[in-house]
Design an enzyme around this catalytic site. Sequence first.
Site, PDB file in Angstrom:
ATOM      1  N   THR A  29       0.846  -1.195   0.000  1.00  0.00           N
ATOM      2  CA  THR A  29       0.000   0.000   0.000  1.00  0.00           C
ATOM      3  C   THR A  29       0.880   1.242   0.000  1.00  0.00           C
ATOM      4  OG1 THR A  29      -1.761  -1.147   1.209  1.00  0.00           O
ATOM      5  CG2 THR A  29      -1.762   1.253   1.317  1.00  0.00           C
ATOM      6  N   GLY A  30       0.428   2.294  -0.676  1.00  0.00           N
ATOM      7  CA  GLY A  30       1.171   3.545  -0.702  1.00  0.00           C
ATOM      8  C   GLY A  30       1.613   3.903  -2.103  1.00  0.00           C
ATOM      9  N   SER A  31       2.244   5.066  -2.231  1.00  0.00           N
ATOM     10  CA  SER A  31       2.550   5.606  -3.553  1.00  0.00           C
ATOM     11  C   SER A  31       3.545   4.757  -4.331  1.00  0.00           C
ATOM     12  CB  SER A  31       3.084   7.042  -3.420  1.00  0.00           C
ATOM     13  OG  SER A  31       4.251   7.075  -2.609  1.00  0.00           O
ATOM     14  N   ASP A  84       6.496  -3.751  -0.978  1.00  0.00           N
ATOM     15  CA  ASP A  84       5.839  -2.632  -0.305  1.00  0.00           C
ATOM     16  C   ASP A  84       6.831  -1.485  -0.165  1.00  0.00           C
ATOM     17  OD1 ASP A  84       3.819  -1.230   0.979  1.00  0.00           O
ATOM     18  OD2 ASP A  84       3.350  -2.877   2.353  1.00  0.00           O
ATOM     19  N   GLY A  85       6.327  -0.314   0.123  1.00  0.00           N
ATOM     20  CA  GLY A  85       7.175   0.835   0.387  1.00  0.00           C
ATOM     21  C   GLY A  85       7.473   0.957   1.867  1.00  0.00           C
ATOM     22  N   ALA A  86       8.128   2.042   2.253  1.00  0.00           N
ATOM     23  CA  ALA A  86       8.417   2.320   3.661  1.00  0.00           C
ATOM     24  C   ALA A  86       8.573   3.819   3.834  1.00  0.00           C
ATOM     25  CB  ALA A  86       9.680   1.591   4.125  1.00  0.00           C
ATOM     26  N   GLY A  99       3.501   2.870   7.809  1.00  0.00           N
ATOM     27  CA  GLY A  99       2.212   3.201   8.401  1.00  0.00           C
ATOM     28  C   GLY A  99       1.670   4.569   8.096  1.00  0.00           C
ATOM     29  N   GLU A 107      -0.151  -4.900   6.322  1.00  0.00           N
ATOM     30  CA  GLU A 107       1.127  -5.009   5.603  1.00  0.00           C
ATOM     31  C   GLU A 107       2.080  -5.953   6.334  1.00  0.00           C
ATOM     32  OE1 GLU A 107       1.342  -0.576   3.517  1.00  0.00           O
ATOM     33  OE2 GLU A 107       2.052  -0.856   5.581  1.00  0.00           O
ATOM     34  N   LYS A 125      14.369   8.408   2.197  1.00  0.00           N
ATOM     35  CA  LYS A 125      13.834   7.663   3.339  1.00  0.00           C
ATOM     36  C   LYS A 125      14.937   7.145   4.265  1.00  0.00           C
ATOM     37  CE  LYS A 125       9.754   8.296   1.716  1.00  0.00           C
ATOM     38  NZ  LYS A 125       9.035   7.260   0.976  1.00  0.00           N
TER      39      LYS A 125
END
Length: 231
Positions: A29-31, A84-86, A99, A107, A125
Amino acid sequence: MSAAHEQKQRVADAAVELIESGMTLGLGTGSTAALAIAALGHRVAAGLDVRGVPTSFASERLAREHGIPLSTLDETPSLDLAFDGADAFDESTLGLIKGRGAAMTREKIVASAAKRFVVLVDAGKRSDWLGADVAVPIEIVPMAARPVSDRLRALGAEPQLRMGERKDGPVVTDQALWIIDARFAEPFDPVALNRTLLDTPGVLDHGLFLGLATDLLVGEDDGSVTHLRST
């Protein structure tokens, strides 16, 4: 297109190149994960045979839009790969904070079910210490907001209930729970905090991902992608 978006696109494309026909996948989930889902959709349209388990309602909708066949952990309890991203990462340990999209509990469940967890991040990041630049999100039962906040203050954090941007009231997760964002001014022990939070009544889970990432794909400022692997 911004430099950060270009970095995200490069790591999304690199992650999708790791996927082979026949795999079962965790869809983040996320960009950045959204870019990977879109890239995966192009490969599915070209004949790639995969099934994906989404980590949120948003990623489920996006996967359906791109024609990616979906499954559940009931049907496929073991996944070949999840991506997934972070929101932040520690390069030395591959520890993460996730989150910002309020989906970290699902996730984490999906990442834990995967043989390989590939994390997609841009260079911005990187953190001097985990939590230096972003808060630690904590998913809580609504009635526990005060005692959990008090506990976090005792641990040296400044807690803040996450409020909706386009509606009145707190952000509500897919589990119908709330999010407290805990910001730490000083370095802390992530392993100890993980255990303390999980032992706190009213806490469902939190955004510290420790010992889960097997691969970290970092989009660098010079246009390259750094591939870090767990030892």
